[in-house]
Design an enzyme around this catalytic site. Sequence first.
Site, PDB file in Angstrom:
ATOM      1  N   ARG A  65       1.106  -1.264   0.051  1.00 50.86           N
ATOM      2  CA  ARG A  65      -0.093  -0.010   0.096  1.00 50.86           C
ATOM      3  C   ARG A  65       0.920   1.326   0.003  1.00 50.86           C
ATOM      4  O   ARG A  65       1.900   1.138   0.268  1.00 50.86           O
ATOM      5  CB  ARG A  65      -0.981   0.290   1.265  1.00 50.86           C
ATOM      6  CG  ARG A  65      -1.862  -1.288   1.316  1.00 50.86           C
ATOM      7  CD  ARG A  65      -2.882  -1.339   2.494  1.00 50.86           C
ATOM      8  NE  ARG A  65      -3.506  -2.449   2.350  1.00 50.86           N
ATOM      9  CZ  ARG A  65      -3.807  -3.022   3.251  1.00 50.86           C
ATOM     10  NH1 ARG A  65      -3.301  -2.889   4.343  1.00 50.86           N
ATOM     11  NH2 ARG A  65      -4.626  -4.278   3.418  1.00 50.86           N
ATOM     12  N   ARG A 115      17.902 -12.660  19.922  1.00 48.66           N
ATOM     13  CA  ARG A 115      17.669 -11.566  20.742  1.00 48.66           C
ATOM     14  C   ARG A 115      17.174 -12.158  22.132  1.00 48.66           C
ATOM     15  O   ARG A 115      16.583 -11.718  22.763  1.00 48.66           O
ATOM     16  CB  ARG A 115      16.996 -10.476  20.307  1.00 48.66           C
ATOM     17  CG  ARG A 115      17.374  -9.543  19.088  1.00 48.66           C
ATOM     18  CD  ARG A 115      16.593  -8.417  18.389  1.00 48.66           C
ATOM     19  NE  ARG A 115      16.382  -7.713  19.595  1.00 48.66           N
ATOM     20  CZ  ARG A 115      15.672  -6.398  19.406  1.00 48.66           C
ATOM     21  NH1 ARG A 115      15.290  -6.384  18.037  1.00 48.66           N
ATOM     22  NH2 ARG A 115      15.324  -5.620  20.213  1.00 48.66           N
ATOM     23  N   ARG A 126       3.124 -20.508  18.792  1.00 51.90           N
ATOM     24  CA  ARG A 126       2.374 -19.190  19.230  1.00 51.90           C
ATOM     25  C   ARG A 126       1.857 -18.528  18.066  1.00 51.90           C
ATOM     26  O   ARG A 126       0.785 -17.884  17.933  1.00 51.90           O
ATOM     27  CB  ARG A 126       3.070 -18.538  20.512  1.00 51.90           C
ATOM     28  CG  ARG A 126       3.164 -19.153  21.810  1.00 51.90           C
ATOM     29  CD  ARG A 126       3.888 -18.217  22.519  1.00 51.90           C
ATOM     30  NE  ARG A 126       4.503 -18.792  23.764  1.00 51.90           N
ATOM     31  CZ  ARG A 126       3.758 -19.013  24.943  1.00 51.90           C
ATOM     32  NH1 ARG A 126       2.690 -18.182  25.054  1.00 51.90           N
ATOM     33  NH2 ARG A 126       4.525 -19.386  25.838  1.00 51.90           N
TER      34      ARG A 126
END
Length: 186
Positions: A65, A115, A126
Amino acid sequence: MLRRPLAGLAAAALGRAPSNGMSGPRPVVLSGPSGAGKSTLLKRLLQEHDSIFGFSVSHTTRDPRPGEENGKDYYFVTREVMQRDIAAGDFIEHAEFSGNLYGTSLSQEQRLRQRNTETEESLAKRLAAARADMESKPPLTLPPPSGEEPGLFDLIIVNDSLDKAYWALKEALSEEIKKAQAIGHS
Ligand code: ADP
């Protein structure tokens, strides 16, 4: 900001999982209609807590977009390339939505893992579950809005005031933030 979930953004909470292996840091998924304010809220969160949250950039076959940047908002790829990479096992999760493919690449998940996010397996699970949640109702389903299904979302934030919405988001993440800060300072 969450009513009928049409689009999602994910930021992974960082910090080492506790040594008992129990509830470690977890991905945070913001879901809501385009223009609801997800990017704005997330940008603020990342600015304030850069060391705690990282952003997982998804791949998509949809067109960019205006203002969207490749590699920042999404990796914009062709269906051919994405299907090839999915077949090669380069994606930890993917789904087709509104005629376009979306997914999280393994390399994004590895970047966040470096990290110190949670284990590969639980993160993948998840993320896949979050995407399934977001797509569990077709867009524009009439009442009851899917956001009101019990258990679908941890929190519904109405972004009629940016400051209030940001406060509510931070409040919801305060445990994660405290945990990560405690680890950072230990
Ligand atoms: P999304 O990521 O959900 O598509 P954006 O964060 O890009 O939405 O927000 C869309 C537009 O709305 C942006 O121009 C942003 O500055 C503005 N915006 C976000 N939250 C608010 C708010 N509470 N009140 C007014 N404008 C807002």
